[in-house]
Motif scaffolding. Structure first.
Motif: not given
Ligand code: FAD
Length: 438
Positions: A367, A211, A201, A239, A208
């Motif tokens: 996230f 990806v 992530i 993550a 966030a």
């Protein structure tokens, strides 16, 4: 259009991931769904028994499942998109929750059904016997295994009756349902990439930002949603949010079995789904006078944790024999299929600590998670997508969902859905049955 920047990235294109993508796309977000499998619904969705029932032990659980039914009943209209493979079909066969005694799951369920307006019939012993004359309605429970003496004990009473939900049933092709959601999301501008694995992530300061893929490339988006099914814990770990969540998820191995129906009754046409806590199984009709048998994971059965990428192996002889003997006891005219005739599926549950899903934000801003579906959330795909899209929009708008859990008004039934029930940081829910009937 830039193909490395989106509004939202959804990891996973199973039935829940597809619904999250569709609900975000129809609200105007530019979504990218990424799945390492070859197509939509190739994860645990493909093995689902796809039972649609409402017998949950929390108010929000019942409300969500009852609301979820309406998505399946209105499936083509809800999707608002064609699929070249056709649409998955809801088969309304009804479901009986057997009542073994005065104590039992029905005591939690009945008041909730009364309060929320979920229709049901109470069948006493005679009414149940009239509906299923081929069933042995004696009590043998609690569930045991053929290797235990308890399995062979004489009956110790008779079934009180059943709660029958006429609206319950099953979806005939769970994988197709996920594909339908892909097509519906695409029709609203959503994009899908298959055979593509997310391995990290990306972060911008404290939130966030996208990806990282297995080939080293990066796709950016301010919103990332983990709908990785049995891979959910693995994704949460990379993550960096796994440890901070009070409720954890884990991948466990699970088998279901397909047996021929009884010779003296066309179970596909005249049968209905059954939840049988006395035996430790649930079962439902399958086309061609077959029966799909699942286990309720009674305490006597082993829980088998398995890595999300570990080899699942074949159906076990132990599981096959135990569960075909259990259903044979309830339906003695079935005849126990021979050991070498093993048929069924083996896959994984993404089990949460209390078997209730987590539909929530995380401590990493941007996230989100729709995970821990614990073998019982296929039925809620549409409503889960709706709840997640509402949650994401409200949290991104600045709402403190942790302090003041979002209340969502259900699209079809107008029921209130308290998203606090699905919090990652809830106390373990003592009202959960810690089991599933599909
Ligand atoms: C045997 C069985 C029976 C069940 N019976 C019922 C039932 O009767 N009724 C009911 O309501 N529910 C049932 N369920 C539960 C229901 O099927 C699941 O809750 C639901 O299908 C989960 O969908 P999902 O989209 O969350 O996960 P999945 O379908 O597992 O999809 C997750 C996807 O994420 C992808 N992925 C994972 N990690 C990555 C990564 N790093 N990068 C890219 N992609 C990734 C995977 O490839 C996969 O396609 C059952 C489940 C099982 C296994």
């Amino acid at each position: 259009m830039n193909d490395s920047e989106f509004d939202a990235i959804i990891i996973g294109a199973g039935v829940i991931g597809g619904a999250v993508a569709y609900e975000l796309a129809r609200r105007g977000h530019r979504t990218l769904s990424i799945d390492k499998g070859p197509g939509a619904g190739y994860g645990s969705t493909s093995a689902s028994s796809a039972v649609i029932r409402f017998s949950y032990s929390t108010e929000t659980g019942v409300a969500a499942a009852w609301e979820g039914l309406h998505y399946w009943k209105h499936w083509p209209e809800y999707l608002d998109a064609d699929d070249e493979r056709g649409h998955a079909r809801f088969v309304q066969c009804g479901m009986a929750l057997l009542i073994p005694g005065e104590e039992g799951h029905h005591n939690r369920v009945m008041p909730l059904w009364d309060r929320l307006g979920v229709p049901y019939e109470f069948w006493d012993h005679q009414a149940l016997a009239a509906r299923v004359p081929t069933f042995d309605l004696n009590l043998y429970g609690p569930p045991a295994r053929p290797a235990d003496d308890g399995f062979w004990s004489d009956a110790h009473g008779e079934m009180v009756g059943a709660l029958f939900s006429p609206d319950a049933g099953y979806v005939d092709d769970p994988q197709l349902a996920a594909h339908n959601l892909q097509r519906a999301a695409e029709a609203k501008g959503g994009e899908f990439r298959f055979r593509t694995e997310v391995v990290g992530i990306e972060r911008d300061a404290d939130r966030a930002a996208g990806v990282r893929l297995a080939d080293g490339s990066v796709v950016r988006a301010p919103i990332v949603v983990n709908v990785g099914g049995p891979h959910s814990a693995h994704i949460n770990r990379f993550a960096g949010v796994f440890d901070a969540m009070r409720i954890k998820t884990e991948s466990i191995r699970h088998e279901t079995y397909h047996v021929p129906g009884p010779a003296d009754m066309d179970f596909t046409t005249n049968g209905f789904a059954v939840a049988d806590d006395d035996s430790g199984i649930y079962f439902r009709p399958q086309p061609g006078n077959n029966i799909l048998v699942g286990t309720t994971d009674p305490p006597c059965d082993p829980k088998v944790p398995i890595g999300p990428d570990d080899d699942l192996g074949e159906l076990t002889s132990d599981g096959w024999e135990t569960n075909t003997m259990r259903i044979n006891k309830r339906m003695p005219t079935l005849g126990v299929p021979l050991p070498h005739e093993k048929k069924g599926v083996v896959d994984r549950y993404d089990k949460s600590d209390d078997w209730i899903p987590i539909y929530d934000r995380t401590d990493l801003d941007g996230f989100y998670v729709a995970i821990g579906t614990s073998g019982n959330q296929f039925k809620n795909a549409g409503v889960a997508g709706h709840m997640m899209a509402e949650l994401i929009e409200v949290v991104e708008g600045g709402h403190d969902h942790d302090a003041d859990p979002l209340q969502v008004t259900a699209r079809y039934t107008g029921l209130n859905l308290d998203l606090g029930t699905f919090s990652r940081n809830r106390e373990l829910n003592a009202n959960s049955s810690m089991t599933v009937h599909g």
